[in-house]
Scaffold this motif. Structure first.
Motif, short mmCIF file in Angstrom:
data_model
loop_
_atom_site.label_atom_id
_atom_site.label_comp_id
_atom_site.label_asym_id
_atom_site.label_seq_id
_atom_site.Cartn_x
_atom_site.Cartn_y
_atom_site.Cartn_z
N PHE A 1 3.27 -1.49 0.22
CA PHE A 1 2.43 -0.91 1.28
C PHE A 1 1.69 -2.02 2.05
O PHE A 1 1.50 -1.92 3.25
CB PHE A 1 1.43 0.08 0.69
CG PHE A 1 2.03 1.44 0.39
CD1 PHE A 1 3.40 1.59 0.23
CD2 PHE A 1 1.23 2.56 0.28
CE1 PHE A 1 3.96 2.83 -0.04
CE2 PHE A 1 1.78 3.81 0.02
CZ PHE A 1 3.14 3.94 -0.16
N LEU A 2 1.31 -3.05 1.32
CA LEU A 2 0.60 -4.16 1.98
C LEU A 2 1.52 -4.89 2.94
O LEU A 2 1.18 -5.14 4.11
CB LEU A 2 0.05 -5.11 0.91
CG LEU A 2 -0.72 -6.33 1.36
CD1 LEU A 2 -1.76 -5.99 2.40
CD2 LEU A 2 -1.38 -6.99 0.18
N ALA A 3 2.73 -5.21 2.47
CA ALA A 3 3.68 -5.93 3.33
C ALA A 3 4.01 -5.08 4.55
O ALA A 3 4.04 -5.58 5.69
CB ALA A 3 4.95 -6.27 2.55
N SER A 4 4.24 -3.80 4.35
CA SER A 4 4.63 -2.98 5.49
C SER A 4 3.43 -2.74 6.41
O SER A 4 3.59 -2.59 7.62
CB SER A 4 5.28 -1.67 5.04
OG SER A 4 4.36 -0.65 4.96
N GLY A 5 2.22 -2.73 5.85
CA GLY A 5 1.03 -2.61 6.70
C GLY A 5 0.89 -3.82 7.61
O GLY A 5 0.57 -3.70 8.80
N LEU A 6 1.16 -5.00 7.06
CA LEU A 6 1.09 -6.23 7.88
C LEU A 6 2.18 -6.20 8.95
O LEU A 6 1.94 -6.54 10.11
CB LEU A 6 1.25 -7.46 6.99
CG LEU A 6 0.05 -7.81 6.09
CD1 LEU A 6 0.42 -8.95 5.14
CD2 LEU A 6 -1.17 -8.19 6.92
N SER A 7 3.36 -5.77 8.54
CA SER A 7 4.47 -5.71 9.49
C SER A 7 4.14 -4.74 10.63
O SER A 7 4.30 -5.06 11.81
CB SER A 7 5.73 -5.27 8.73
OG SER A 7 6.73 -4.88 9.62
N GLY B 1 -6.27 -2.33 8.22
CA GLY B 1 -6.48 -3.56 7.46
C GLY B 1 -5.65 -4.70 8.03
O GLY B 1 -6.14 -5.82 8.21
N GLY B 2 -4.39 -4.41 8.35
CA GLY B 2 -3.48 -5.44 8.83
C GLY B 2 -3.92 -6.02 10.17
O GLY B 2 -3.86 -7.24 10.37
N SER B 3 -4.38 -5.17 11.08
CA SER B 3 -4.79 -5.67 12.41
C SER B 3 -5.95 -6.64 12.26
O SER B 3 -6.00 -7.69 12.92
CB SER B 3 -5.23 -4.51 13.30
OG SER B 3 -4.16 -3.63 13.49
#
Ligand code: SF4
Ligand code: SF4
Lengths: 291, 273
Positions: A166-172, A26-28
């Motif tokens: 989880f969202l923040a760390s996924g983006l990171s 999702g993040g990519s």
């Protein structure tokens, strides 16, 4: 003090890996879209990369989810109701697992389009498509935390912070992944530097959610569970893994010629540290509640 | 719809004989887990895929010597799936394998379940277990097959002290009210009904008369009997907040910088030209 007398669902490595890969997929996609909308033409190599990554990761996600089931061949029961006399689709908006299965399926379609664009087989997708795709990408990266909270498990159900965490760390993790793999696709140094800066902001956001997690579970009286034994060591490693990224955020303002080159040197190590931290965070959250 | 049925388990008369456990296993063909010696008379340990009734032995034997008759030594309770009116397991199940039957009991359809174990994470009573042999989850069926044939569930049939009473839910509630009033009149001030009214998960179809606070029996009290969906709103709001800040932060960090030439447009725009 929250009372919990539940059995653990025994969600272990497959599920942790799914949560990790879902965040990166999702993040990519989201970061590639942000670069497409607000970046420069020099970012094109990394944008293509960001659109190539989600599909293979979504496939892996589906595989991990399926083999975690007790009856993998009945995976499609999540989508279609097989109760006799009750055919039709299964969709329960109040059950994140049900919503998530649909979100993964739909995001998989967006990833497929993105993949073909990344391969150069399709013209650039219209912004409307990438924005809607990004919505599903963000959902996929974050709902996994909500799924844990919508339960009666200790820790998970004692906090509201896991979805955001989880969202923040996924983006990171995605920023780190793109910065890292960008090396191999001739990504522009300026893209890489800006990804490093973005990673820093995401790491700060992640840190805030980790604090929110600790505060909420402390208020529920269950914090001892995640700060005992090996788990406290993992938390220390997770927090340590945020440091280089956060430093990167503040280094950005000084980037120029030589600074960019110096960042490029560390850009191999830093993303790996970030990615390890992202994985460890999911391990400690998922395992410490259950075992 | 048939009459709503229920179990009223009166723990005050349970003698810990485990006839209910045996009858349940016999009727439902459950092998049970390998026996384990624990620091108790309880060698069943828990409800799981192989144990749908579990007699809890709660050891209150005082460490210091006491005079005869001053307090309870053991609390006994034949535990079971509570067949909650608002069932946490059913709420989260993504396959809709968990249904309410015509008797208003909670039933897991084994051929619909795919073994995701979400229900296990949700059930506040640890009543569901996963079976590696079948690949799906199992719990008390309320002897659905016996109900359909007008038979009393096996555990209630076997219980020698009538600790487990089966019947129409309304009748059982009336009986339970009388029993708890009688016990309180005899001086058992802690005697209380658990799940008799709708304060716990909308009412439990398998409800209990307890001789101490629910927590003593590892049952969540009223304040802690929450449905999983209570966390949807907070969880999604947290994620939404992270998404908004994340996208803004990403846009700020990733926007084309001063080092790009003034004519360097957004990548998409440039491609389309
Ligand atoms: S006790 Fe657990 S398994 Fe039984 S109905 Fe309630 S939530 Fe479901
Ligand atoms: S394990 Fe089966 S019954 Fe339980 S939630 Fe998953 S599909 Fe539903």
């Amino acid at each position: 003090m929250a009372q919990h007398f539940v059995h653990p669902p025994n969600w272990t490595w497959y599920i942790v890996s799914y949560f990790f890969l879902a965040g990166l997929a999702g993040g990519s996609y989201v970061l590639a879209t942000i670069l497409r909308l607000w970046g420069s033409q020099r970012d094109e190599a990394v944008i293509r990369l960001g659109y190539l990554i989600p599909l293979p990761l979504c496939v892996l996600c589906a595989i991990f989810l399926t083999i975690d089931l007790g009856r993998p061949l009945a995976f499609w029961h999540m989508l279609i109701n097989t109760t006799p006399g009750n055919g039709g689709l299964n969709f329960k908006y109040w059950s994140p697992m049900s919503v998530g299965v649909w979100a993964l399926s739909i995001f998989g379609l967006f990833s497929l389009l993105a993949f073909f664009e990344g391969l150069g087989r399709l013209r650039p997708m219209p912004s409307a498509v990438t924005i809607v795709g990004s919505f599903f990408g963000l959902f996929l990266a974050g709902y996994t935390g909500v799924l844990l909270s919508v339960s009666n498990q200790p820790l998970w159900s004692d906090t509201y912070a896991l979805g955001g965490l989880f969202l923040a760390s996924g983006l990171s993790g995605s920023a780190a992944l793109l910065a890292w793999l960008g090396h191999y696709v001739n990504g522009d140094p300026s893209t890489e530097a800006r990804l490093g800066a973005a990673d820093g902001y995401f790491a700060i956001l992640e840190l805030l959610f980790i604090l929110a997690f600790f505060v909420t579970v402390a208020m529920a009286g269950t914090i001892g569970r995640t700060l005992s034994g090996i788990w406290v060591v993992l938390w220390i490693l997770v927090l340590a893994s945020l440091i280089p990224a956060i430093r990167g955020a503040f280094a950005r303002t000084t980037i120029s010629g030589g600074g960019t080159a110096a960042l490029a040197q560390t850009a191999i190590v830093m993303p790996i540290i970030v990615l390890i931290g992202v994985f460890l965070m999911r391990i400690v959250v998922v395992f410490s509640a259950q075992f | 719809m048939a009459d709503q049925v229920g179990f009223f388990t009166d723990t005050s008369v349970c003698i810990g004989c485990k006839a209910c456990e045996v009858a349940c296993k016999e009727w439902n063909g459950l092998a049970g887990d390998p026996p384990e010696f624990r620091d108790s008379f309880d060698n069943t340990g828990q409800l799981d895929a192989e144990n749908w009734r579990h007699v809890k032995f709660i050891d209150l034997v005082p460490d210091a010597p006491t005079v005869v008759g001053n307090g309870q030594a053991w609390l006994l309770m034949s535990d079971i799936c509570k067949h909650c009116e608002h069932a946490s397991c059913m709420e989260v199940c993504p396959t809709n394998a968990i249904i309410k039957t015509e008797f208003d009991t909670v039933f897991i359809q084994p051929d619909v379940c795919n073994g995701c174990r979400n229900c296990i994470s949700a059930c506040p009573y640890a009543a569901i277990g996963f079976s590696k042999d079948t690949g799906v989850v199992h719990k008390c069926t309320f002897c659905y097959d016996r109900l359909q044939n007008d038979l009393t569930p096996a555990c209630a049939k076997a219980c020698p002290t009538q600790s487990i009473q089966f019947g129409k839910l309304d009748d059982l509630r009336t009986r339970a009210d009388a029993r708890v009033a009688a016990l309180q009149a005899q001086g058992y001030s802690q005697a209380q009904l658990y799940g008799r009214d709708d304060k716990i998960y909308g009412g439990l179809h398998a409800f209990f008369l307890l001789m101490a606070k629910p927590e003593v029996y590892n049952l969540p009290n009223e304040q802690n009997a929450g449905l999983p969906r209570r966390n949807n709103r907070g969880g999604y709001l947290g994620a939404l907040f992270a998404a908004a800040i994340g996208v803004i932060a990403g846009a700020v960090a990733l926007r084309r910088g001063a080092q790009d030439s003034p004519n360097d447009r957004g990548a998409g725009e440039a491609e389309k030209k």
